[in-house]
Scaffold this active site. Structure first.
Site, mmCIF file in Angstrom:
data_model
loop_
_atom_site.group_PDB
_atom_site.id
_atom_site.type_symbol
_atom_site.label_atom_id
_atom_site.label_comp_id
_atom_site.label_asym_id
_atom_site.label_seq_id
_atom_site.Cartn_x
_atom_site.Cartn_y
_atom_site.Cartn_z
ATOM 1 N N GLU A 191 0.763 -0.789 -0.004
ATOM 2 C CA GLU A 191 0.380 0.332 -0.063
ATOM 3 C C GLU A 191 0.904 1.074 -0.353
ATOM 4 O O GLU A 191 0.648 2.463 -0.530
ATOM 5 C CB GLU A 191 -0.671 -0.180 1.337
ATOM 6 C CG GLU A 191 -2.246 -1.163 1.272
ATOM 7 C CD GLU A 191 -3.344 -1.011 2.376
ATOM 8 O OE1 GLU A 191 -3.884 -0.488 2.819
ATOM 9 O OE2 GLU A 191 -2.110 -1.527 4.148
ATOM 10 N N TYR B 103 -14.714 27.296 0.251
ATOM 11 C CA TYR B 103 -14.469 25.782 0.264
ATOM 12 C C TYR B 103 -13.239 25.558 -0.783
ATOM 13 O O TYR B 103 -13.304 24.504 -0.569
ATOM 14 C CB TYR B 103 -16.299 25.429 -0.571
ATOM 15 C CG TYR B 103 -17.035 25.913 -0.534
ATOM 16 C CD1 TYR B 103 -17.297 26.104 0.502
ATOM 17 C CD2 TYR B 103 -17.988 25.665 -1.029
ATOM 18 C CE1 TYR B 103 -18.593 26.839 0.825
ATOM 19 C CE2 TYR B 103 -19.276 26.317 -1.240
ATOM 20 C CZ TYR B 103 -19.495 26.629 0.199
ATOM 21 O OH TYR B 103 -21.614 26.648 0.525
ATOM 22 N N GLU C 216 -7.742 6.936 10.599
ATOM 23 C CA GLU C 216 -7.669 7.483 11.527
ATOM 24 C C GLU C 216 -7.318 8.188 11.939
ATOM 25 O O GLU C 216 -7.492 9.405 12.511
ATOM 26 C CB GLU C 216 -8.217 6.695 12.680
ATOM 27 C CG GLU C 216 -9.455 5.349 12.461
ATOM 28 C CD GLU C 216 -8.920 4.304 11.736
ATOM 29 O OE1 GLU C 216 -9.457 2.756 11.491
ATOM 30 O OE2 GLU C 216 -8.065 4.342 10.997
ATOM 31 N N LYS D 298 -11.534 5.200 1.727
ATOM 32 C CA LYS D 298 -10.417 4.433 0.474
ATOM 33 C C LYS D 298 -11.055 2.987 -0.723
ATOM 34 O O LYS D 298 -10.536 2.414 -0.162
ATOM 35 C CB LYS D 298 -9.638 4.260 1.691
ATOM 36 C CG LYS D 298 -7.478 3.217 1.372
ATOM 37 C CD LYS D 298 -7.523 3.562 2.214
ATOM 38 C CE LYS D 298 -6.139 2.340 1.955
ATOM 39 N NZ LYS D 298 -5.404 2.008 3.163
#
Length: 104
Positions: free
Chosen positions: A21, A53, A73, A98
């Protein structure tokens, strides 16, 4: 208090626990619910009285591209902390997706 909702913001970052990953950056999708006092913007119709934004998007993209977390997290907490520290927000809720991480 009013809310600004941003959905599907794409950010690129190196993230994950496994070696495979961490070989290249991955695309994540970020959804935000930002709570702020936007009464002045409601009256003035001016971007200078609200949360821009585009600035939020660039801000989070920069954080993501310069980080290398293992866990979503930890990245989400960093997003929340940085948003609250750098913008006039009462609350920031962050959801990160993800995609395509699991084969099924």
């Amino acid at each position: 208090m009013e809310q600004i909702i941003i959905q599907g913001l794409e950010v690129s970052t190196v993230i994950g626990v496994y070696d495979w990953e961490r070989k290249q950056a991955q695309m994540l999708y970020v959804d935000l619910v930002l709570t702020a006092d936007l009464a002045a913007a409601c009256q003035s119709d001016s971007v200078s009285d609200t949360i821009d934004y585009a600035h939020i998007a660039d801000f989070l993209s920069a954080i993501a591209s310069n980080s290398s977390f293992q866990l979503l997290e930890a990245l989400a907490q960093t997003f929340c902390d940085q948003l609250l520290d750098n913008f006039e927000l009462k609350q920031a809720d962050v959801t990160i997706t993800k995609p395509n991480i699991l084969p099924n």
